[in-house]
Design an enzyme around this catalytic site. Structure first.
Site, short mmCIF file in Angstrom:
data_model
loop_
_atom_site.label_atom_id
_atom_site.label_comp_id
_atom_site.label_asym_id
_atom_site.label_seq_id
_atom_site.Cartn_x
_atom_site.Cartn_y
_atom_site.Cartn_z
N LYS A 3 0.98 -1.32 0.17
CA LYS A 3 0.37 -0.20 -0.20
C LYS A 3 0.94 0.93 -0.10
O LYS A 3 2.10 0.85 0.49
CB LYS A 3 -0.92 0.37 1.56
CG LYS A 3 -1.73 -1.60 0.74
CD LYS A 3 -2.80 -1.14 2.27
CE LYS A 3 -4.20 -2.48 2.38
NZ LYS A 3 -4.72 -2.02 2.99
N TYR A 43 -12.26 -2.25 -3.84
CA TYR A 43 -13.01 -2.68 -2.13
C TYR A 43 -14.47 -1.72 -2.06
O TYR A 43 -14.47 -1.27 -1.37
CB TYR A 43 -12.50 -1.50 -1.20
CG TYR A 43 -10.28 -1.89 -1.11
CD1 TYR A 43 -11.06 -2.77 -0.17
CD2 TYR A 43 -9.68 -0.63 -0.85
CE1 TYR A 43 -9.52 -3.29 0.24
CE2 TYR A 43 -8.13 -1.01 -0.85
CZ TYR A 43 -7.81 -2.45 0.18
OH TYR A 43 -6.92 -2.74 0.39
N PHE A 51 -15.58 3.51 7.06
CA PHE A 51 -14.47 4.16 6.49
C PHE A 51 -13.70 4.03 4.71
O PHE A 51 -13.01 4.17 4.60
CB PHE A 51 -13.12 3.03 7.23
CG PHE A 51 -13.27 1.77 6.96
CD1 PHE A 51 -13.05 1.31 5.64
CD2 PHE A 51 -14.37 0.55 8.17
CE1 PHE A 51 -12.99 -0.16 5.64
CE2 PHE A 51 -14.28 -0.67 8.12
CZ PHE A 51 -13.63 -0.82 6.79
N ARG A 79 -2.69 -14.47 4.84
CA ARG A 79 -2.27 -14.05 5.97
C ARG A 79 -1.85 -14.14 7.08
O ARG A 79 -1.81 -13.27 8.47
CB ARG A 79 -3.59 -14.35 6.06
CG ARG A 79 -4.79 -13.75 4.78
CD ARG A 79 -6.09 -14.08 4.70
NE ARG A 79 -6.79 -13.57 5.91
CZ ARG A 79 -7.32 -12.26 5.65
NH1 ARG A 79 -6.66 -11.37 4.31
NH2 ARG A 79 -7.99 -11.51 6.13
N THR A 85 -5.63 -6.91 10.55
CA THR A 85 -5.51 -6.07 9.96
C THR A 85 -5.46 -4.36 10.86
O THR A 85 -4.47 -3.28 10.08
CB THR A 85 -6.70 -5.41 9.56
OG1 THR A 85 -7.42 -6.84 8.89
CG2 THR A 85 -7.34 -3.96 9.25
N ARG A 96 2.85 -6.51 9.11
CA ARG A 96 1.88 -5.29 9.23
C ARG A 96 2.84 -4.43 10.17
O ARG A 96 2.96 -3.71 11.17
CB ARG A 96 0.51 -5.45 9.87
CG ARG A 96 0.40 -5.66 8.62
CD ARG A 96 -1.21 -6.01 8.28
NE ARG A 96 -2.02 -5.44 6.94
CZ ARG A 96 -3.16 -6.28 7.01
NH1 ARG A 96 -3.82 -7.26 7.57
NH2 ARG A 96 -3.35 -5.95 5.50
N ASN A 106 -2.45 0.19 6.53
CA ASN A 106 -1.66 -1.23 7.32
C ASN A 106 -1.04 -2.21 6.09
O ASN A 106 -0.42 -2.60 6.02
CB ASN A 106 -2.56 -1.64 7.95
CG ASN A 106 -3.53 -2.11 6.91
OD1 ASN A 106 -3.53 -1.49 5.05
ND2 ASN A 106 -4.67 -3.38 6.97
N HIS A 109 -1.69 -5.52 1.36
CA HIS A 109 -3.63 -5.97 1.13
C HIS A 109 -3.00 -7.55 0.87
O HIS A 109 -1.78 -7.84 0.26
CB HIS A 109 -3.88 -5.77 0.16
CG HIS A 109 -5.06 -6.17 0.33
ND1 HIS A 109 -6.49 -6.51 0.73
CD2 HIS A 109 -5.76 -6.84 -1.18
CE1 HIS A 109 -7.65 -7.33 0.59
NE2 HIS A 109 -6.78 -7.31 -0.75
N GLU A 120 -8.67 -10.34 -7.73
CA GLU A 120 -8.12 -9.41 -7.52
C GLU A 120 -6.88 -9.36 -8.56
O GLU A 120 -6.09 -8.51 -9.36
CB GLU A 120 -7.81 -9.58 -5.95
CG GLU A 120 -9.05 -8.91 -5.24
CD GLU A 120 -8.55 -8.89 -3.78
OE1 GLU A 120 -7.60 -9.22 -3.72
OE2 GLU A 120 -9.79 -8.53 -2.63
P1 CMP Z 1 -6.82 -4.84 3.87
O1 CMP Z 1 -6.68 -5.82 3.88
O2 CMP Z 1 -6.47 -4.04 2.74
O3 CMP Z 1 -8.75 -3.91 3.37
C1 CMP Z 1 -9.67 -4.15 3.68
C2 CMP Z 1 -9.18 -2.34 4.26
O4 CMP Z 1 -9.42 -1.38 5.17
C3 CMP Z 1 -8.52 -3.50 5.71
O5 CMP Z 1 -6.83 -3.81 5.20
C4 CMP Z 1 -7.89 -1.24 6.15
O6 CMP Z 1 -6.97 -0.36 5.66
C5 CMP Z 1 -9.58 -1.06 6.01
N1 CMP Z 1 -9.84 -0.57 7.17
C6 CMP Z 1 -10.60 -1.42 7.78
N2 CMP Z 1 -11.00 -1.38 9.22
C7 CMP Z 1 -10.89 0.01 9.21
C8 CMP Z 1 -10.92 0.89 9.90
N3 CMP Z 1 -12.18 0.42 11.07
N4 CMP Z 1 -10.75 1.86 9.77
C9 CMP Z 1 -9.57 3.07 8.65
N5 CMP Z 1 -9.32 1.70 7.61
C10 CMP Z 1 -10.24 0.48 8.14
#
Ligand code: CMP
Length: 133
Positions: A3, A43, A51, A79, A85, A96, A106, A109, A120
């Site tokens: 990211k 997404y 969010f 994972r 996450t 992470r 984070n 992905h 994807e």
């Molecule tokens: P990812 O694994 O890319 O899948 C969905 C993304 O949404 C996740 O990682 C985070 O970067 C983002 N995400 C999930 N929960 C939140 C949250 N509470 N606030 C902001 N971003 C979020």
């Protein structure tokens, strides 16, 4: 997908090294920047989440690295490698824990199923790359 925060902070090399070190084979890779439309589409499953706007904003804020990876049990093992996450909850040594800034920024992905990995992968590589391995 590596990211924007991890790309901006110079972690592409270290993250790819961890991915290779964990036994994944990189079979496609590119550096690119998502448009708002593309990030929204990628997404779309989160469109109703509070969010979502922040996520799309952040994911378009700079370049990302898209990779297709191969390994036995790849989805689950990846994972485990990337961690929770929320980096505050990620296990020691995970990507992470080492490189993420926040739950939104984070670092990385990973697809959550074989089916989504195919969707994807096609999102980023579409054409012949799907058949290159
Ligand atoms: P990812 O694994 O890319 O899948 C969905 C993304 O949404 C996740 O990682 C985070 O970067 C983002 N995400 C999930 N929960 C939140 C949250 N509470 N606030 C902001 N971003 C979020």
């Amino acid at each position: 997908m590596i990211k924007p925060d991890a790309v901006e902070n110079g972690h592409i090399g270290a993250i790819l090294e961890k991915i290779n070190g964990a036994g994944f084979r990189i079979v496609a890779m590119k550096l690119t920047q998502l448009s708002r439309n593309e990030a929204g589409q990628f997404y779309a499953v989160h469109a109703e989440r509070p969010f979502y706007g922040e996520l799309v904003e952040y994911m378009t804020s700079g370049p990302i690295v898209a990779d297709i990876l191969e390994k036995e049990n790849a989805v689950a093992d990846f994972r485990t490698l990337i961690g929770a996450t929320n980096p505050a909850e990620a296990a020691e040594g995970t990507i992470r824990k080492l490189y993420a800034q926040s739950i939104a920024a984070n670092a990385i992905h990973g697809s959550d199923s074989d089916e989504n990995a195919a969707i994807e992968g096609a999102f980023f590589f579409g054409g012949r790359e799907q058949y290159a391995y």
